[in-house]
Enzyme design. Structure first.
Site, mmCIF file in Angstrom:
data_model
loop_
_atom_site.group_PDB
_atom_site.id
_atom_site.type_symbol
_atom_site.label_atom_id
_atom_site.label_comp_id
_atom_site.label_asym_id
_atom_site.label_seq_id
_atom_site.Cartn_x
_atom_site.Cartn_y
_atom_site.Cartn_z
ATOM 1 N N LYS A 77 -17.087 87.189 -15.482
ATOM 2 C CA LYS A 77 -15.959 86.263 -15.338
ATOM 3 C C LYS A 77 -15.750 85.543 -16.656
ATOM 4 O O LYS A 77 -16.604 84.817 -17.130
ATOM 5 C CB LYS A 77 -16.209 85.221 -14.244
ATOM 6 C CG LYS A 77 -14.926 84.448 -13.953
ATOM 7 C CD LYS A 77 -15.152 83.021 -13.500
ATOM 8 C CE LYS A 77 -15.202 81.998 -14.602
ATOM 9 N NZ LYS A 77 -13.909 81.695 -15.255
ATOM 10 N N GLY A 124 -23.792 74.558 -17.848
ATOM 11 C CA GLY A 124 -25.088 75.257 -17.927
ATOM 12 C C GLY A 124 -26.099 74.662 -16.957
ATOM 13 O O GLY A 124 -26.848 75.386 -16.290
ATOM 14 N N GLU A 182 -26.498 80.037 -23.223
ATOM 15 C CA GLU A 182 -26.038 79.823 -24.602
ATOM 16 C C GLU A 182 -25.069 78.652 -24.552
ATOM 17 O O GLU A 182 -23.946 78.796 -24.067
ATOM 18 C CB GLU A 182 -25.316 81.074 -25.123
ATOM 19 C CG GLU A 182 -26.202 82.285 -25.301
ATOM 20 C CD GLU A 182 -27.182 82.131 -26.444
ATOM 21 O OE1 GLU A 182 -27.032 81.200 -27.265
ATOM 22 O OE2 GLU A 182 -28.108 82.948 -26.515
ATOM 23 N N CYS A 230 -19.461 77.052 -31.189
ATOM 24 C CA CYS A 230 -20.717 76.411 -30.784
ATOM 25 C C CYS A 230 -21.624 76.089 -31.969
ATOM 26 O O CYS A 230 -22.246 75.045 -32.019
ATOM 27 C CB CYS A 230 -21.453 77.298 -29.790
ATOM 28 S SG CYS A 230 -21.644 78.990 -30.371
ATOM 29 N N GLU A 236 -20.880 66.785 -28.978
ATOM 30 C CA GLU A 236 -20.117 67.960 -29.416
ATOM 31 C C GLU A 236 -18.641 67.666 -29.175
ATOM 32 O O GLU A 236 -18.205 67.510 -28.034
ATOM 33 C CB GLU A 236 -20.546 69.199 -28.619
ATOM 34 C CG GLU A 236 -19.891 70.469 -29.136
ATOM 35 C CD GLU A 236 -20.214 71.696 -28.288
ATOM 36 O OE1 GLU A 236 -20.197 71.594 -27.051
ATOM 37 O OE2 GLU A 236 -20.464 72.757 -28.879
HETATM 38 P P1 NAP Z 1 -17.383 75.638 -19.956
HETATM 39 O O1 NAP Z 1 -16.351 74.702 -19.476
HETATM 40 O O2 NAP Z 1 -18.792 75.342 -19.688
HETATM 41 O O3 NAP Z 1 -16.980 77.065 -19.359
HETATM 42 C C1 NAP Z 1 -17.706 78.235 -19.665
HETATM 43 C C2 NAP Z 1 -17.456 79.249 -18.574
HETATM 44 O O4 NAP Z 1 -17.974 78.751 -17.350
HETATM 45 C C3 NAP Z 1 -15.981 79.541 -18.311
HETATM 46 O O5 NAP Z 1 -15.807 80.873 -17.918
HETATM 47 C C4 NAP Z 1 -15.681 78.612 -17.138
HETATM 48 O O6 NAP Z 1 -14.556 79.035 -16.398
HETATM 49 C C5 NAP Z 1 -16.964 78.746 -16.357
HETATM 50 N N1 NAP Z 1 -17.260 77.683 -15.407
HETATM 51 C C6 NAP Z 1 -16.742 76.437 -15.336
HETATM 52 N N2 NAP Z 1 -17.281 75.756 -14.282
HETATM 53 C C7 NAP Z 1 -18.157 76.602 -13.704
HETATM 54 C C8 NAP Z 1 -19.040 76.485 -12.595
HETATM 55 N N3 NAP Z 1 -19.120 75.364 -11.855
HETATM 56 N N4 NAP Z 1 -19.823 77.548 -12.281
HETATM 57 C C9 NAP Z 1 -19.771 78.672 -13.003
HETATM 58 N N5 NAP Z 1 -18.942 78.848 -14.050
HETATM 59 C C10 NAP Z 1 -18.159 77.819 -14.402
HETATM 60 O O7 NAP Z 1 -17.256 75.837 -21.526
HETATM 61 P P2 NAP Z 1 -15.961 76.138 -22.376
HETATM 62 O O8 NAP Z 1 -15.158 74.907 -22.499
HETATM 63 O O9 NAP Z 1 -15.288 77.356 -21.860
HETATM 64 O O10 NAP Z 1 -16.610 76.541 -23.774
HETATM 65 C C11 NAP Z 1 -16.994 75.590 -24.707
HETATM 66 C C12 NAP Z 1 -18.483 75.369 -24.686
HETATM 67 O O11 NAP Z 1 -19.149 76.615 -24.824
HETATM 68 C C13 NAP Z 1 -18.940 74.529 -25.843
HETATM 69 O O12 NAP Z 1 -19.911 73.622 -25.417
HETATM 70 C C14 NAP Z 1 -19.526 75.556 -26.801
HETATM 71 O O13 NAP Z 1 -20.462 75.027 -27.697
HETATM 72 C C15 NAP Z 1 -20.129 76.532 -25.852
HETATM 73 N N6 NAP Z 1 -20.330 77.855 -26.480
HETATM 74 C C16 NAP Z 1 -21.618 78.261 -26.746
HETATM 75 C C17 NAP Z 1 -21.836 79.479 -27.389
HETATM 76 C C18 NAP Z 1 -23.229 79.934 -27.733
HETATM 77 O O14 NAP Z 1 -23.409 81.107 -28.036
HETATM 78 N N7 NAP Z 1 -24.237 79.062 -27.706
HETATM 79 C C19 NAP Z 1 -20.747 80.285 -27.737
HETATM 80 C C20 NAP Z 1 -19.465 79.823 -27.444
HETATM 81 C C21 NAP Z 1 -19.256 78.607 -26.812
HETATM 82 P P3 NAP Z 1 -13.103 78.360 -16.655
HETATM 83 O O15 NAP Z 1 -12.928 78.233 -18.119
HETATM 84 O O16 NAP Z 1 -12.196 79.349 -16.042
HETATM 85 O O17 NAP Z 1 -13.133 77.054 -15.971
#
Ligand code: NAP
Length: 495
Positions: free
Chosen positions: A176, A234, A253, A287, A388
């Site tokens: 997803k 996470g 991650e 990230c 962040e």
């Molecule tokens: P996010 O809001 O945590 O969302 C990540 C994924 O999880 C999306 O597919 C999101 O779907 C889904 N999601 C949201 N709520 C969920 C739940 N309750 N249960 C399961 N899945 C759920 O993060 P983001 O805003 O997309 O991305 C930004 C973050 O990702 C930043 O903190 C960044 O640092 C981190 N990141 C880390 C890495 C790494 O390799 N360490 C790489 C890239 C990004 P929807 O978007 O459809 O809600």
């Protein structure tokens, strides 16, 4: 405009009740696709077919060489569709087409190829035992159904980084991607179908995290979750994994707040040049971005002058123009959050050196373009240094000794990437040892090959993606002991 359904068991199907949502180009506001919105019931269907495919052995017991060849075929199809994927990625995520061509699509193809070849390299171990009657060997086995949940900043790259090692090792997958940029991960369905993957091996869903993602992470038949995203979600994923009737393996991650130390003896021009993509790539929505600059007092003024001059010449605008270097943020909500951090920082005493505003002049007037922003601070205490921000915002702080710089770099809940510039190898070696991060870049920045492990310490994550170390996350070790002697001779415990 694309219409994309759910990809389940090699078929394109509507979501329950025909629910859909739109994906929008954040740089222009135009609608790029209509996608099916998977319900908990759709998640259940996808996980069940993935489990059926896994239990049948059609994939997990397939000759790894054949698995590898199917994945290599998928990589060939991606290469053939390179330009289409790059354009779709740019439009869906609002990023410059040059970034999609240089980073997103090549990295995604490389993930498919690299893990395809690694499928042939999942070898066991032999544990030496005395005599010739007892044998002990370790084999590596897939978990079963892997849920791959990924964010929007590198949609295809992060989806392939999770899906490819999972399938290379014989797992089946329900993926997803973020509902903010789901198009290219969904297109992977067409690619796996054309490559000839057996039904149910890879299933791809679109839908919001709070419903689709949550149902997937919590599904009792999922055995492993590979999650890339925020610390907050996470933690939720980890809770789901812990509460499951059978505890799930979790690979996380998460976010970062990368320090960038520039020592007085560094190559100043090269350091500045490496810092700019470090905090401006994907509008800073990375990230491992370098977001905290620690600058030695002796080079402070010269470095800052050079940095501001170069940042002010960056080209922001039409994302489909190959000369554009900075595109749009993912949306207005995210831009407003960044802007609030900047305004709060200034109110709390930070000095705004550059940027700090949304760009609203054409061709940026229809999107979410935010100026690269530089804030001078005097301590690590402000929220703009601690949290962040996930936008193009750099904080800068002066230091006087390497001890102080390393302490400041480590004074954070995160530990993903860190960067140090110096011409003294002893400084670099010491910093590499003492900085608490999963990746340390020395006289370079944000450089990461798929062969190398990628991941973070502390709140930046758990486990590693990529490389042989990342591949091992997707398998369980089994120790097998075979005794061929007479039972009465088997007195291993001395009884
Ligand atoms: P996010 O809001 O945590 O969302 C990540 C994924 O999880 C999306 O597919 C999101 O779907 C889904 N999601 C949201 N709520 C969920 C739940 N309750 N249960 C399961 N899945 C759920 O993060 P983001 O805003 O997309 O991305 C930004 C973050 O990702 C930043 O903190 C960044 O640092 C981190 N990141 C880390 C890495 C790494 O390799 N360490 C790489 C890239 C990004 P929807 O978007 O459809 O809600």
């Amino acid at each position: 405009m694309r219409q994309l359904k759910l990809f389940i068991e090699n078929k394109w199907v509507d979501a329950e009740g025909g629910a859909t949502f739109d994906s929008v180009n954040p740089a222009t506001g135009e609608k790029v696709a209509v996608l099916a919105k998977a319900s908990a019931g759709d998640v259940d269907k996808a996980v069940k077919v993935a489990k059926k495919a896994f239990d049948s052995g059609v994939w997990s017991r397939m000759d790894p060489d054949k698995r590898a060849n199917l994945m290599l075929k998928a990589a060939d199809i991606m290469r053939r569709r390179f330009e289409e994927l790059a354009e779709a990625e740019a439009r869906d995520a609002g990023k410059p087409i040059r970034e999609a061509r240089l980073v997103d699509i090549p990295y995604s193809i490389r993930a498919m190829e690299y893990f395809a070849n690694m499928a042939r390299e999942i070898k066991g171990e032999v544990i030496p035992l005395p005599g010739d009657q007892a044998f002990d060997w370790v084999s590596f086995e897939p978990y079963g159904v892997v849920a791959a949940i990924t964010p929007w900043n590198f949609p295809l790259h992060l989806a392939t980084r999770a899906i490819c090692p999972a399938i290379a090792t014989g797992n089946t997958v329900v993926a997803k991607a973020s509902s903010l940029a789901p198009v290219t991960p969904m297109l992977l369905g067409e690619i796996f179908l054309e490559a000839g993957f057996p039904p149910g091996v890879v299933n791809i869903l679109s839908g919001p995290g709070g419903t689709t993602g949550d149902a997937l992470a919590g599904h009792e038949d999922v055995r492993m979750i590979t999650f890339t995203g925020s610390v907050q979600i996470g933690r939720r994923v980890m809770e789901q994994a812990a509460q499951s009737p059978i505890i799930k393996k979790v690979l996380l991650e998460l976010g970062g707040k990368g320090p960038f130390i520039a020592e007085a003896d560094c190559d100043l021009d090269a350091a500045v040049n490496s810092l700019i993509p470090g905090f401006c790539l994907v509008e800073g929505q990375v990230c491992c971005a370098s977001t905290r600059l620690y600058l030695h007092n002796d080079i402070y003024d010269q470095f800052m002058e050079n940095l501001v001059r170069k940042v002010s010449s960056l080209r922001m605008g039409d994302i489909m123009d190959p000369e554009t270097q900075i595109g749009s943020m993912i949306g207005q909500k995210e831009l407003q959050s960044v802007d609030a951090y900047v305004k709060a920082a200034v109110d709390a005493g930070a000095k705004l050196v550059y940027g700090g505003e949304q760009v609203t002049t054409p061709p940026c007037d229809q999107g979410s373009f935010y100026q690269p922003t530089i804030l001078e601070v005097e301590s690590n205490d402000l929220a703009c240094v601690r949290e962040e921000i996930f936008g193009p915002v750099l904080t800068v702080m002066r230091y006087h000794s390497l001890d102080e710089a390393i302490a400041l770099a480590n004074d954070t809940e995160y530990g993903l990437g860190a960067t140090v510039w110096s011409s003294n190898p002893r400084t670099l070696f010491r910093a590499a040892k003492e900085i608490d991060a999963g990746m340390v870049w020395l006289n370079t920045n944000v450089m990461s090959k798929i062969e190398a492990p990628y991941g973070g310490n502390k709140n930046s994550g758990l486990g590693r993606e990529d490389g042989t170390i990342g591949l091992k996350e997707y398998v369980k070790a089994k120790n097998n002991v075979l005794y061929l002697g007479k039972p009465e001779d088997d007195n291993f415990y001395g009884f």
